[in-house]
Design a protein around this motif. Structure first.
Motif, PDB file in Angstrom:
ATOM      1  N   ALA A 130       2.659   4.023  -6.605  1.00  0.00           N
ATOM      2  CA  ALA A 130       1.415   3.263  -6.641  1.00  0.00           C
ATOM      3  C   ALA A 130       0.212   4.183  -6.813  1.00  0.00           C
ATOM      4  O   ALA A 130      -0.726   3.856  -7.547  1.00  0.00           O
ATOM      5  CB  ALA A 130       1.280   2.436  -5.369  1.00  0.00           C
ATOM      6  N   ALA A 131       0.227   5.322  -6.188  1.00  0.00           N
ATOM      7  CA  ALA A 131      -0.903   6.246  -6.288  1.00  0.00           C
ATOM      8  C   ALA A 131      -1.045   6.768  -7.714  1.00  0.00           C
ATOM      9  O   ALA A 131      -2.151   6.836  -8.266  1.00  0.00           O
ATOM     10  CB  ALA A 131      -0.728   7.407  -5.315  1.00  0.00           C
ATOM     11  N   GLU A 132       0.107   7.114  -8.324  1.00  0.00           N
ATOM     12  CA  GLU A 132       0.070   7.604  -9.706  1.00  0.00           C
ATOM     13  C   GLU A 132      -0.401   6.493 -10.658  1.00  0.00           C
ATOM     14  O   GLU A 132      -1.147   6.717 -11.594  1.00  0.00           O
ATOM     15  CB  GLU A 132       1.425   8.139 -10.149  1.00  0.00           C
ATOM     16  CG  GLU A 132       1.823   9.441  -9.498  1.00  0.00           C
ATOM     17  CD  GLU A 132       2.417   9.258  -8.103  1.00  0.00           C
ATOM     18  OE1 GLU A 132       2.862   8.144  -7.774  1.00  0.00           O
ATOM     19  OE2 GLU A 132       2.396  10.226  -7.345  1.00  0.00           O
ATOM     20  N   ARG A 133       0.089   5.286 -10.408  1.00  0.00           N
ATOM     21  CA  ARG A 133      -0.298   4.152 -11.228  1.00  0.00           C
ATOM     22  C   ARG A 133      -1.811   3.890 -11.094  1.00  0.00           C
ATOM     23  O   ARG A 133      -2.493   3.621 -12.083  1.00  0.00           O
ATOM     24  CB  ARG A 133       0.495   2.909 -10.776  1.00  0.00           C
ATOM     25  CG  ARG A 133       0.313   1.718 -11.650  1.00  0.00           C
ATOM     26  CD  ARG A 133       1.105   1.898 -12.921  1.00  0.00           C
ATOM     27  NE  ARG A 133       1.050   0.674 -13.709  1.00  0.00           N
ATOM     28  CZ  ARG A 133       1.023   0.647 -15.004  1.00  0.00           C
ATOM     29  NH1 ARG A 133       1.088   1.771 -15.674  1.00  0.00           N
ATOM     30  NH2 ARG A 133       0.973  -0.472 -15.646  1.00  0.00           N
ATOM     31  N   TYR A 134      -2.311   3.977  -9.899  1.00  0.00           N
ATOM     32  CA  TYR A 134      -3.735   3.798  -9.649  1.00  0.00           C
ATOM     33  C   TYR A 134      -4.543   4.848 -10.419  1.00  0.00           C
ATOM     34  O   TYR A 134      -5.545   4.534 -11.075  1.00  0.00           O
ATOM     35  CB  TYR A 134      -4.028   3.888  -8.139  1.00  0.00           C
ATOM     36  CG  TYR A 134      -5.506   3.827  -7.810  1.00  0.00           C
ATOM     37  CD1 TYR A 134      -6.176   2.611  -7.787  1.00  0.00           C
ATOM     38  CD2 TYR A 134      -6.216   4.991  -7.531  1.00  0.00           C
ATOM     39  CE1 TYR A 134      -7.528   2.556  -7.489  1.00  0.00           C
ATOM     40  CE2 TYR A 134      -7.568   4.943  -7.242  1.00  0.00           C
ATOM     41  CZ  TYR A 134      -8.226   3.724  -7.222  1.00  0.00           C
ATOM     42  OH  TYR A 134      -9.559   3.671  -6.934  1.00  0.00           O
ATOM     43  N   LYS A 135      -4.114   6.114 -10.348  1.00  0.00           N
ATOM     44  CA  LYS A 135      -4.798   7.191 -11.057  1.00  0.00           C
ATOM     45  C   LYS A 135      -4.754   6.955 -12.567  1.00  0.00           C
ATOM     46  O   LYS A 135      -5.730   7.199 -13.277  1.00  0.00           O
ATOM     47  CB  LYS A 135      -4.164   8.542 -10.720  1.00  0.00           C
ATOM     48  CG  LYS A 135      -4.456   9.027  -9.328  1.00  0.00           C
ATOM     49  CD  LYS A 135      -3.777  10.348  -9.074  1.00  0.00           C
ATOM     50  CE  LYS A 135      -3.966  10.796  -7.629  1.00  0.00           C
ATOM     51  NZ  LYS A 135      -3.267  12.033  -7.326  1.00  0.00           N
ATOM     52  N   GLU A 136      -3.626   6.460 -13.061  1.00  0.00           N
ATOM     53  CA  GLU A 136      -3.487   6.185 -14.487  1.00  0.00           C
ATOM     54  C   GLU A 136      -4.468   5.079 -14.911  1.00  0.00           C
ATOM     55  O   GLU A 136      -5.181   5.215 -15.905  1.00  0.00           O
ATOM     56  CB  GLU A 136      -2.047   5.765 -14.802  1.00  0.00           C
ATOM     57  CG  GLU A 136      -1.792   5.485 -16.256  1.00  0.00           C
ATOM     58  CD  GLU A 136      -0.355   5.032 -16.509  1.00  0.00           C
ATOM     59  OE1 GLU A 136       0.027   5.030 -17.683  1.00  0.00           O
ATOM     60  OE2 GLU A 136       0.349   4.667 -15.551  1.00  0.00           O
TER      61      GLU A 136
END
Length: 122
Positions: free
Chosen positions: A7-13
Motif C-alpha cells: 500500500a505504501a508503494e502504491r500510494y507513492k506511485e
C-alpha cells in the motif's frame, strides 16, 4: 488476492503520478500565460495606436473646422456654431475616408463663398 505491491508503494506511485500531472499542468499554464501576455500586449499596443490615430483625426477635423470658421469670421449674418458632435449613424469606414470628406466639404464651402462674392477670388 493480495496486491504484490504494498500500500505504501502504491500510494507513492499514485502521488508521483499526481505530482507529475500537476507539474505538467503548471508548465502548460506557464506557456498559456506567455501566449496570453503576448496577445494582451499586442492588443494594448493596437488599442493605443488606434486611440492615437483617432486623436490625430479629431485634430485634423478640428483644424478644418477652425479654418471654415476663420473664413466666415467677417460674415456677421452667419451664426457659426461649435464643432458638431460626430454622427454615429453613418456606416463605419476608415478614418481617412471621413477626413477626406471633411476636406471636400471645406473645399465646397470655400467654392460657395467665392461664387457668392463673400471671399475675394484667388
Amino acid at each position: 488476492m493480495t496486491d504484490p505491491i504494498g500500500a505504501a508503494e502504491r500510494y507513492k506511485e499514485i502521488t508521483g503520478w499526481i505530482g507529475d500531472a500537476v507539474q505538467e499542468m503548471r508548465e502548460q499554464d506557464a506557456e498559456r500565460g506567455v501566449v496570453l501576455t503576448t496577445r494582451l500586449e499586442d492588443a494594448m499596443e493596437s488599442t493605443n495606436e488606434m486611440l492615437t490615430r483617432a486623436d490625430e483625426s479629431m485634430s485634423r477635423i478640428d483644424d478644418w473646422w477652425q479654418r471654415a470658421v476663420g473664413e466666415l469670421f467677417h460674415e456677421r449674418w452667419m451664426q457659426v456654431t461649435p464643432l458638431p458632435r460626430p454622427d454615429t449613424s453613418v456606416p463605419p469606414r476608415p478614418l481617412e475616408f471621413y477626413e477626406a470628406e471633411v476636406e471636400r466639404a471645406y473645399g465646397a464651402l470655400i467654392d460657395a463663398i467665392r461664387r457668392r462674392g463673400i471671399l475675394p477670388r484667388r
